[in-house]
Design a protein around this motif. Sequence first.
Motif, PDB file in Angstrom:
ATOM      1  N   VAL A 199      64.257  -8.212 -44.991  1.00 42.80           N
ATOM      2  CA  VAL A 199      63.055  -7.665 -45.635  1.00 42.80           C
ATOM      3  C   VAL A 199      63.388  -6.361 -46.361  1.00 42.80           C
ATOM      4  O   VAL A 199      63.033  -6.158 -47.533  1.00 42.80           O
ATOM      5  N   ARG A 200      64.065  -5.466 -45.688  1.00 42.11           N
ATOM      6  CA  ARG A 200      64.389  -4.169 -46.285  1.00 42.11           C
ATOM      7  C   ARG A 200      65.301  -4.329 -47.498  1.00 42.11           C
ATOM      8  O   ARG A 200      65.127  -3.630 -48.517  1.00 42.11           O
ATOM      9  N   THR A 201      66.279  -5.229 -47.392  1.00 44.29           N
ATOM     10  CA  THR A 201      67.225  -5.410 -48.493  1.00 44.29           C
ATOM     11  C   THR A 201      66.525  -5.965 -49.722  1.00 44.29           C
ATOM     12  O   THR A 201      66.725  -5.482 -50.847  1.00 44.29           O
ATOM     13  N   ILE A 202      65.719  -6.997 -49.534  1.00 45.28           N
ATOM     14  CA  ILE A 202      64.993  -7.570 -50.672  1.00 45.28           C
ATOM     15  C   ILE A 202      64.086  -6.520 -51.311  1.00 45.28           C
ATOM     16  O   ILE A 202      64.043  -6.370 -52.533  1.00 45.28           O
ATOM     17  N   ARG A 203      63.371  -5.773 -50.492  1.00 46.72           N
ATOM     18  CA  ARG A 203      62.461  -4.745 -51.008  1.00 46.72           C
ATOM     19  C   ARG A 203      63.210  -3.706 -51.841  1.00 46.72           C
ATOM     20  O   ARG A 203      62.742  -3.295 -52.918  1.00 46.72           O
ATOM     21  N   ILE A 229      76.356  -9.949 -52.028  1.00 49.67           N
ATOM     22  CA  ILE A 229      76.284 -10.751 -50.815  1.00 49.67           C
ATOM     23  C   ILE A 229      76.341  -9.822 -49.617  1.00 49.67           C
ATOM     24  O   ILE A 229      77.374  -9.197 -49.329  1.00 49.67           O
ATOM     25  N   VAL A 230      75.211  -9.710 -48.945  1.00 48.62           N
ATOM     26  CA  VAL A 230      75.126  -8.885 -47.741  1.00 48.62           C
ATOM     27  C   VAL A 230      75.615  -9.739 -46.572  1.00 48.62           C
ATOM     28  O   VAL A 230      75.089 -10.819 -46.315  1.00 48.62           O
ATOM     29  N   THR A 263      70.698   2.620 -49.480  1.00 50.60           N
ATOM     30  CA  THR A 263      72.065   3.084 -49.756  1.00 50.60           C
ATOM     31  C   THR A 263      72.840   2.034 -50.535  1.00 50.60           C
ATOM     32  O   THR A 263      73.557   2.340 -51.494  1.00 50.60           O
ATOM     33  N   ILE A 264      72.695   0.775 -50.127  1.00 47.19           N
ATOM     34  CA  ILE A 264      73.369  -0.327 -50.825  1.00 47.19           C
ATOM     35  C   ILE A 264      72.839  -0.449 -52.245  1.00 47.19           C
ATOM     36  O   ILE A 264      73.608  -0.610 -53.208  1.00 47.19           O
ATOM     37  N   ALA A 265      71.528  -0.379 -52.396  1.00 48.52           N
ATOM     38  CA  ALA A 265      70.925  -0.496 -53.725  1.00 48.52           C
ATOM     39  C   ALA A 265      71.400   0.620 -54.649  1.00 48.52           C
ATOM     40  O   ALA A 265      71.696   0.386 -55.833  1.00 48.52           O
ATOM     41  N   ASP A 266      71.493   1.828 -54.130  1.00 48.53           N
ATOM     42  CA  ASP A 266      71.970   2.949 -54.938  1.00 48.53           C
ATOM     43  C   ASP A 266      73.403   2.727 -55.400  1.00 48.53           C
ATOM     44  O   ASP A 266      73.758   3.033 -56.555  1.00 48.53           O
ATOM     45  N   VAL A 325      73.227  -2.981 -41.973  1.00 52.07           N
ATOM     46  CA  VAL A 325      71.872  -3.270 -42.461  1.00 52.07           C
ATOM     47  C   VAL A 325      70.817  -3.201 -41.369  1.00 52.07           C
ATOM     48  O   VAL A 325      69.626  -3.304 -41.668  1.00 52.07           O
ATOM     49  N   THR A 326      71.214  -3.032 -40.117  1.00 49.40           N
ATOM     50  CA  THR A 326      70.212  -2.819 -39.071  1.00 49.40           C
ATOM     51  C   THR A 326      69.700  -1.376 -39.068  1.00 49.40           C
ATOM     52  O   THR A 326      68.720  -1.075 -38.388  1.00 49.40           O
TER      53      THR A 326
END
Length: 263
Positions: free
Chosen positions: A121-125, A12-13, A74-77, A66-67
């Motif tokens: 957009v960036r987070t989903i990608r 949850i972002v 970084t979050i995905a990693d 996230v901006t």
Amino acid sequence: MNLEYENRRVLIVGGSYGIGLASAKLAAAEGARVAIVSRSAENIEKAAAQIEAETGHAPLTIVADVTEENAAQTIADAVLQAWGGLDVLVTAVGGSIRSGFADLTDEQWLGNYTFNVLSTVRTIRAFLPMLGEGSAPAIVMLGAAASKMPYAHQVVSNVHKAGLLGLNKTLAAELAADGIRVNLVAPGRTLTPLWTNRADKLATDEGRTRDEVLSDFSKDIPLGRFGEAVEIARMVIWLASPCASYVTGQAVNVDGGIARGLL
């Protein structure tokens, strides 16, 4: 109802306050492994303590803004390293600028676009590869009832939240072949820090109490009151669950009836 969250991996972002925090608590209470993201180390520490105290499950915490351009990766990693994958992504970030159209600068438009749209957009990608390999993968975006019934003096948020409706519909169709469901929850006026802080400022400026301000803003809500964060979170968590397996591309208002359009 068993929402089938046991051991599911849920990120949850914007999970340190408001609807995001309420969603994290519900997911953890259902047995999910939960990760929350916030740009504030102080807020995320407090939120994690609340989640653990109320559910018995300590969340994974990730401090990131996230901006910033590289934050999503970084979050995905961090999630990949901790869990090896992801099943549910909830994006609960965004905000508005209360202003007339003529007073807004390009910088304000672009800054709010990054906050409301580009961060999602960036987070989903960044998470698509993991979600594509997840179990009953789902994405839920937090939008706003204003995307269907624009509010006066909130043109930036009105435009950007409407953009999320387009993103939701487009991704739902595009990602269906990968088994990823995509939905959006559009809250109305909800008692989160965003609204209580605004009410406190208006109360100070106008010599009134917070309750008086909130009562005035409740008059055009058919149910006659603001929502609680947990009332919105229940829809978020249901839509992200396997119980909603035939629901995708939907933008569900949870707004006390304030948005009165037919669509």
